[in-house]
Design an enzyme around this catalytic site. Structure first.
Site, PDB file in Angstrom:
ATOM      1  N   ALA A  82     -11.662   2.922   5.264  1.00 29.97           N
ATOM      2  CA  ALA A  82     -10.586   1.188   4.615  1.00 29.97           C
ATOM      3  C   ALA A  82      -9.680   1.845   3.660  1.00 29.97           C
ATOM      4  O   ALA A  82     -10.592   3.464   3.436  1.00 29.97           O
ATOM      5  CB  ALA A  82     -11.408   0.273   4.224  1.00 29.97           C
ATOM      6  N   HIS A  83      -9.176   1.664   2.920  1.00 26.56           N
ATOM      7  CA  HIS A  83      -7.902   2.354   1.670  1.00 26.56           C
ATOM      8  C   HIS A  83      -9.138   2.844   0.202  1.00 26.56           C
ATOM      9  O   HIS A  83      -9.504   1.515   0.498  1.00 26.56           O
ATOM     10  CB  HIS A  83      -7.107   1.012   1.400  1.00 26.56           C
ATOM     11  N   ASN A  84      -7.957   3.543   0.124  1.00 26.77           N
ATOM     12  CA  ASN A  84      -9.315   4.870  -0.596  1.00 26.77           C
ATOM     13  C   ASN A  84     -10.622   5.190  -1.186  1.00 26.77           C
ATOM     14  O   ASN A  84     -10.905   5.559  -2.239  1.00 26.77           O
ATOM     15  CB  ASN A  84      -8.530   3.425  -2.421  1.00 26.77           C
TER      16      ASN A  84
ATOM     17  N   HIS B 284       0.966  -1.056   0.124  1.00 22.58           N
ATOM     18  CA  HIS B 284      -0.248   0.233   0.262  1.00 22.58           C
ATOM     19  C   HIS B 284       1.072   1.234   0.096  1.00 22.58           C
ATOM     20  O   HIS B 284       1.611   1.524   1.609  1.00 22.58           O
ATOM     21  CB  HIS B 284      -1.075  -0.134   1.114  1.00 22.58           C
TER      22      HIS B 284
END
Lengths: 362, 362, 362
Positions: free
Chosen positions: C250-252, C209
């Site tokens: 969460a991511h993005n 990431h």
């Protein structure tokens, strides 16, 4: 910050794709990686599924890793005229590129910071690093190259294998056993007492929790995760299992190897997960429930009974996923069905009455 | 680590059971405590309910505390031929044994660590201990034998009674009042601002939160719990209440005495719980809801309306538990019922038409 | 602790209300603010809605801010005979009073504490304060008057605008970008790796990431919140958005401006929220779902599909709120409906049989 860079030739080599045909393409440096929709003219992107062809047509990306199995129509030339790099497994290819582009994680240097507190009886492996404001208790054993970031607490008698990383403000309470290559992200709390009381007539009397936590090799744990120590014996997170943020793992839970536990899931006391179990986000598993190898629970499931291996469940309470889908479809029709039923009853009553009264009544 | 040990004679004395008949049994030292299924040949185990007799038959435990009321069949001799220790309340007996076996919790020594920061105006009771990297603000008052573990933050004007324990990296913001014998586990956050804004036409304007948090005597709070300060007045956790990990307690909540709040439950603003309320894991309680004394909510309930004392609710939204069970049973039959209803309608239509058209139409 | 005080004359001036008629009232100092039911004889309270008139009748408050639009019956004189202060917007008036009464938040003094660790390459704006046990990494840039409380970790290359506040034990991992006037409450974790793995046949291989977190101006984030870094590109919390405790981002994920995200909500990877979206407590949003501007989800919703702008959804899975209410009403009647349906079938069968057998059969 010194971020690595890659040319398209290097990207192609990294992912075993044929190099770009034109030398001027091969020499171009990618600025970053992004989705087809968001990629700028310096970015690398990826087309891994047929369903993204529509976005591919419009991408401004400089280059796109295209999965060989995706059917790209002849007329789908994007305005950015990207260089195409073919890959058998586009997702794996992107992961490889991300790995090569990843800036190094900042870490304290090997050794013990002057503002850390490390017990004289602790043993640190070669290359281990302990940052400022970290606490390392009596008889702690850390393997080689372990990284203890600032603000971490490792209680007495904690042991960790080689290459573990404890991100800032992680707490690992006394006597926990951590395998090799374990990563625990910032703010997770390992080894607090389990939640157990007996009502003694006047108060909730605490049941002492004298057990431990065992986290096996290659486990990765997200942020703000709680893994409680066992009442006796051990709470176990099996090797290779990955745990997302804000997950609750109660006392005496035994998680098998290679499980995936998504954010905000909660495992109550003495739950057992087999190998490769997948729990969706916000899943709840009732105490003492066993889920067999490869079982999967959709997000927001509430698992109240044992789940056989390889089965897929969803719902609250969780039931077989196909049944849940049927019930949900029926539920969408329920308000109308209730009305219908009343009308049916009226018609029936009419018919009954009509039948009783004979044709003359109509 | 110096873990206490117990002989079976000592275990018997501890739980008021008759001592083992054979001296060689009485002298044996137990290695630990474990379930019937997992106990090894050196372990003590427990048989507290009839439903575990099957596991009792197979246990390898060295000794088993058997609840007097459990009917152990004559032929249920386990292969390990365990010593049997009879107890009126086997769970209480095990708790006593666990207490005796519990290794001491590692704590900073009494006094203030050289790497702690304690304000000159703070007052620490006799025997109080403040570990490294702990922050104790102005005018903080800590009772006797309070333990402030490494990395804890106690803001200005926090007060705590005797014998409190703040585990590593706990934060208690300014002006919170903590009773005696309160335990707060690692990583919990007490006294952050409540979540309150007013849309002023252009932005969510913050409503100042000038209230406090009051945590009464004998409360125990798990890890990663959030208890927000009140908008005005106080957020209260009543005496003897026990709170599990990752629980959210919003501003102005008033939790009565001796409640049990299981992991990941969430109490929205101004919720009131009476005495002895039990909330299952992942329960949600809507703002301003009141739950009467002794009310219970099953795991994953969403409580949207006031709940009378002593009632048991479950479901989303929560309804009386018996009704929820009935609805769930009906839900399992719903897909078939919808199909049935359609068939019933067809039959009815046929009958109606048939009746209208007369026998000749069939 | 030096808490500000206000006389009723000052309160009136602050909220643009006519001053109390009697000078002896104008000079009285309020002890605090409280609800009508809980206010003591020195407190200021508020009557903002007709539905609280009943509580107003009984209040012991010294003074009450009364919303001009509330109809107070002539006979509703409370026993405390409170001074009445009229306001067009009573809630706003109370917020103003709370702001004036708010005791100052204790903060480390400007400059760097002797027990902090600040990299030589970090740049701190004028008036910035870094408390003890705080870690500020290489090339960090903090704007003017930023406050870094004890135990905070700001990783390398983090930047923050003016007037940010990082409460104790917050962690912001490397390369995050924080706007101006951002507040992050105690124990939140910003910028941990997203939860992404690929099964490579033998193990869950980590997907690097390499992205960042961007938190825009005027965002406020509660305690124990996790905001993960993006796989690539950025995870964004839009300007003016407010996030309650224990929320997972969460991511993005891309959260638009001025959203409200209530406690324990979870946003899975790549979720997009438009402007002004409101998520109730414990809401779950599936990965890649988009919610349009102004969409609202009731507490405990599970949002599995895109939600149009301005729509209101609820339920698990989330459906339009009105439909959900209809379904819930029908659900309450489902057990009876299933019984009814069986009876209808019996009656129908009787009728069918009866019709077949002719009148003689009755």
């Amino acid at each position: 910050m010194n971020t690595p860079t890659l040319t398209l030739a290097q990207v192609a080599a990294l992912i075993n794709a044929p190099a770009p045909a034109r030398p001027q393409d091969a020499a171009r440096t990618i600025a970053g990686v992004n989705t087809l929709a968001e990629a700028g003219p310096g970015d690398l992107s990826v087309l891994a599924h047929d369903r993204f062809v529509r976005e591919y047509r419009k991408t401004r990306a400089m280059a796109v890793i295209v999965q060989r199995s995706v059917k790209v129509p002849a007329d789908a030339a994007p305005p950015g005229a990207p260089v195409v790099l073919l890959a058998d497994d586009a997702d794996a290819a992107v992961a490889a590129v991300l790995g090569a582009l990843a800036p190094p994680v900042p870490r304290p240097p090997a050794g013990v910071d002057a503002l850390a507190r490390v017990a004289a009886t602790a043993r640190l492996g070669e290359g281990a690093a302990v940052g400022p404001f970290a606490f390392v208790g009596e008889r702690v054993v850390l393997g080689r190259n372990c990284v203890v970031h600032p603000g971490v607490y490792l209680g007495d008698d904690v042991t960790a294998g080689d290459d573990c990383e404890f991100f800032p403000n992680v707490v690992v309470r006394e006597r926990a056993t951590i395998g090799a290559r374990v990563v625990i992200h910032a703010g997770s709390m390992i080894g607090s007492d389990g939640f157990g009381y007996r009502w003694d007539g006047a108060r909730h009397a605490k049941i002492p929790h004298i057990g431990r936590v065992v986290i096996e090799d290659d486990v990765e744990i997200g942020s703000c995760v709680c893994v409680d120590r066992a009442k006796y014996s051990t709470t176990v997170i099996g090797r290779g299992t990955k745990v997302d943020n804000l997950v609750q793992v109660a006392h005496n839970v035994q998680v098998g190897p290679h499980c995936i536990i998504v954010g905000q899931a909660g495992l109550a006391g003495s739950v057992r997960l087999g190998a490769g179990v997948v729990l969706g986000g916000q899943t709840a598993v009732r105490d003492h429930v066993t889920m067999g190898d490869g079982a999967m629970a959709a997000a927001c499931s509430a698992i109240a009974d044992d789940i056989p291996a390889k089965s897929i469940v969803s719902g609250m309470p969780a039931i077989p996923h196909r049944q849940h889908l049927r019930e949900q479809a029926a539920m969408r029709r329920l308000p109308d069905a209730v009305v219908h039923l009343r009308k049916v009853e009226e018609r029936l009553t009419k018919l009954e009455t009509g039948a009783g009264a004979g044709p003359a009544a109509t």
